[in-house]
Design a protein around this motif. Sequence first.
Motif, PDB file in Angstrom:
ATOM      1  N   GLU A   1       0.888  -1.203  -0.046  1.00 22.20           N
ATOM      2  CA  GLU A   1      -0.006  -0.107  -0.163  1.00 22.20           C
ATOM      3  C   GLU A   1       0.684   1.342  -0.050  1.00 22.20           C
ATOM      4  O   GLU A   1       0.458   2.303  -0.751  1.00 22.20           O
ATOM      5  CB  GLU A   1      -0.985  -0.077   1.129  1.00 22.20           C
ATOM      6  N   GLN A   2       2.106   0.951   0.634  1.00 20.63           N
ATOM      7  CA  GLN A   2       2.877   2.398   0.868  1.00 20.63           C
ATOM      8  C   GLN A   2       3.476   2.585  -0.696  1.00 20.63           C
ATOM      9  O   GLN A   2       3.580   3.707  -1.243  1.00 20.63           O
ATOM     10  CB  GLN A   2       3.988   2.287   2.014  1.00 20.63           C
TER      11      GLN A   2
ATOM     12  N   GLU B   1       2.724   6.013  -3.548  1.00 15.55           N
ATOM     13  CA  GLU B   1       3.293   6.940  -4.179  1.00 15.55           C
ATOM     14  C   GLU B   1       3.158   7.033  -5.811  1.00 15.55           C
ATOM     15  O   GLU B   1       3.742   8.086  -6.508  1.00 15.55           O
ATOM     16  CB  GLU B   1       4.800   6.597  -4.245  1.00 15.55           C
ATOM     17  N   ALA B   2       2.545   6.268  -6.226  1.00 17.35           N
ATOM     18  CA  ALA B   2       2.069   6.481  -7.884  1.00 17.35           C
ATOM     19  C   ALA B   2       1.138   7.280  -8.393  1.00 17.35           C
ATOM     20  O   ALA B   2       0.154   7.664  -7.841  1.00 17.35           O
ATOM     21  CB  ALA B   2       1.576   4.880  -8.408  1.00 17.35           C
ATOM     22  N   ASP B   3       1.388   7.748  -9.714  1.00 21.90           N
ATOM     23  CA  ASP B   3       0.779   8.682 -10.462  1.00 21.90           C
ATOM     24  C   ASP B   3      -0.383   8.062 -11.130  1.00 21.90           C
ATOM     25  O   ASP B   3      -1.306   8.222 -11.414  1.00 21.90           O
ATOM     26  CB  ASP B   3       1.280   9.486 -11.320  1.00 21.90           C
ATOM     27  N   ILE B   4       0.194   6.733 -11.742  1.00 21.52           N
ATOM     28  CA  ILE B   4      -0.558   5.841 -12.378  1.00 21.52           C
ATOM     29  C   ILE B   4      -0.508   4.369 -11.610  1.00 21.52           C
ATOM     30  O   ILE B   4       0.519   4.155 -11.196  1.00 21.52           O
ATOM     31  CB  ILE B   4      -0.090   5.351 -13.877  1.00 21.52           C
ATOM     32  N   VAL B   5      -1.493   3.706 -11.479  1.00 23.22           N
ATOM     33  CA  VAL B   5      -1.581   2.423 -10.801  1.00 23.22           C
ATOM     34  C   VAL B   5      -2.236   1.466 -11.944  1.00 23.22           C
ATOM     35  O   VAL B   5      -3.485   1.621 -12.142  1.00 23.22           O
ATOM     36  CB  VAL B   5      -2.486   2.446  -9.441  1.00 23.22           C
TER      37      VAL B   5
ATOM     38  N   LEU C   1      -4.264   4.629  -2.473  1.00 24.38           N
ATOM     39  CA  LEU C   1      -3.879   5.573  -3.789  1.00 24.38           C
ATOM     40  C   LEU C   1      -3.491   7.071  -3.192  1.00 24.38           C
ATOM     41  O   LEU C   1      -4.049   7.764  -2.144  1.00 24.38           O
ATOM     42  CB  LEU C   1      -5.303   5.692  -4.707  1.00 24.38           C
ATOM     43  N   LYS C   2      -2.791   7.668  -4.030  1.00 27.11           N
ATOM     44  CA  LYS C   2      -2.367   9.049  -3.884  1.00 27.11           C
ATOM     45  C   LYS C   2      -3.666   9.809  -4.352  1.00 27.11           C
ATOM     46  O   LYS C   2      -4.090   9.473  -5.331  1.00 27.11           O
ATOM     47  CB  LYS C   2      -1.219   9.395  -4.685  1.00 27.11           C
TER      48      LYS C   2
ATOM     49  N   VAL D   1      -4.098   7.961 -11.427  1.00 21.68           N
ATOM     50  CA  VAL D   1      -5.036   7.228 -12.354  1.00 21.68           C
ATOM     51  C   VAL D   1      -5.050   5.862 -12.408  1.00 21.68           C
ATOM     52  O   VAL D   1      -3.977   5.376 -12.048  1.00 21.68           O
ATOM     53  CB  VAL D   1      -4.577   7.755 -13.784  1.00 21.68           C
ATOM     54  N   VAL D   2      -6.182   5.231 -12.143  1.00 21.46           N
ATOM     55  CA  VAL D   2      -6.300   3.714 -11.739  1.00 21.46           C
ATOM     56  C   VAL D   2      -6.737   2.766 -13.018  1.00 21.46           C
ATOM     57  O   VAL D   2      -7.762   3.180 -13.385  1.00 21.46           O
ATOM     58  CB  VAL D   2      -7.113   3.629 -10.534  1.00 21.46           C
ATOM     59  N   ILE D   3      -5.880   2.058 -13.400  1.00 24.65           N
ATOM     60  CA  ILE D   3      -6.356   0.955 -14.539  1.00 24.65           C
ATOM     61  C   ILE D   3      -6.536  -0.244 -13.792  1.00 24.65           C
ATOM     62  O   ILE D   3      -5.532  -1.016 -13.611  1.00 24.65           O
ATOM     63  CB  ILE D   3      -5.255   1.175 -15.348  1.00 24.65           C
TER      64      ILE D   3
END
Length: 363
Positions: free
Chosen positions: A268-269, A273-277, A292-293, A297-299
């Motif tokens: 989770e940590q 940090e991600a801009d795109i997951v 999520l940050k 953006v989540v795909i």
Amino acid sequence: MQGVAMVVWRKMGKKGFSSTSRALKSFNGYGYQINKSPPLLALDIPDIWTLHSTTNHGPPPPPANNSNEQTAAIIDGKSIAEEIRSGITGEVSRMKDAIGKVPGLAVILVGQRRDSQTYVRNKIKACEEVGITSLMAKLPEDSTEDEVLNVVSCFNENPSVNGILVQLPLPQHMDEEKILNVVRLEKDVDGFHPLNMGNLAMRGREPLFVPCTPKGCIELLLRSGVEITGKKAVVIGRSNIVGLPTSLLLQRHHATVSIVHAFTKNPEQITREADIVVSAVGLPNIVRGNWLKPGAVVIDVGTNPVEDPSSEHGYRLTGDVCYNEAVRVASAITPVPGGVGPMTIAMLLSNTLDSAKRAYRFT
Ligand SMILES: NC(=O)C1=CN([C@@H]2O[C@H](COP(=O)(O)OP(=O)(O)OC[C@H]3O[C@@H](n4cnc5c(N)ncnc54)[C@H](OP(=O)(O)O)[C@@H]3O)[C@@H](O)[C@H]2O)C=CC1
Ligand SMILES: Nc1nc(=O)c2c([nH]1)NC[C@@H]1CN(c3ccc(C(=O)N[C@@H](CCC(=O)O)C(=O)O)cc3)C=[N+]21
């Protein structure tokens, strides 16, 4: 002539042979510019949908100001896939008019898995809709590896077949690697051949085909105006068919990529940090909102059946991502169903068209 030819291989040889032949749906406060998609980087991908995109995807409305409400834009894979498929229909028809040929896809299904049967049926229906001829070989669960290899070899030699897809998973007693290795590189529309995968991984090399689901994920990002270059991306899952090639493709698009898998500590940590997951795990709701940050953006590739007595078949499909939570944190998200799944099929059609164009030297 277009249509489906069904070939059923049995242990005693060939028996039956019959020849029958947008979009961001709701909006967010992160100010996306919905761009015309640039073509995928340095990959041999037809530009038919990237250059002639007709759907007006934007502009996004003003930001939502209540933090308890949905803020994420819904990336509508179904409508984006429809747009792509309509471009493919046009290209197939142009090819038919010009050289009298249409692309052909052969699908090999071994065994009786319900989910595989549904997927294969959907792929064949999609072929019909765009004018691609499909051939299908159905083999019983207890077939031998040699029998499957024989079918692959037949399709390898058949000049009207431009793409070969071996539906996975294969029965346990079969060596998947051995079978996938035999698919001719020029017909490997799934992009699973080790040479295609290796070329995808190596700088300066070009695979003949990019695996469909990863390609679909990137296409969704590009068409939603999401910048990939320089962004932090996390891919959850590292399977040969989804996680691994997705991480390679994101790198080709100059993201900084981390891979989270079953042995990762503090997933989770890292994900936060991600801009795109991109999640491809196969566990419903494993990715919670607090992974999520804000603005990520989540795909969601996960396609998991969960019991649901209120739905028609007693189950429904859900993603890896806890949608109700994520939609309040992310800036954009793909739904399940209706996100990545339809794109996978559109990319398969695109790879098959691409292969036929290459085989017939049709531009
Ligand atoms: N929409 C579409 O078009 C498609 C959807 N799918 C769906 O995507 C999902 C994944 O499919 P696929 O890649 O084939 O699955 P696999 O089972 O082959 O791979 C799953 C991956 O998830 C990782 N994983 C398992 N548990 C965890 C965990 N607790 N935390 C982090 N990572 C974990 C595994 O790690 P490790 O390697 O360490 O074991 C593995 O790399 C499924 O729901 C499938 O139905 C698949 C293909 C296409
Ligand atoms: N050689 C091979 N290539 C594959 O590409 C391949 C495979 N084997 N084995 C299985 C996985 C899974 N997969 C999906 C394709 C489409 C949807 C899809 O269209 N899903 C719809 C829902 C479909 C439904 O309602 O059943 C959606 O998400 O909207 C899902 C999953 C491809 N795979």
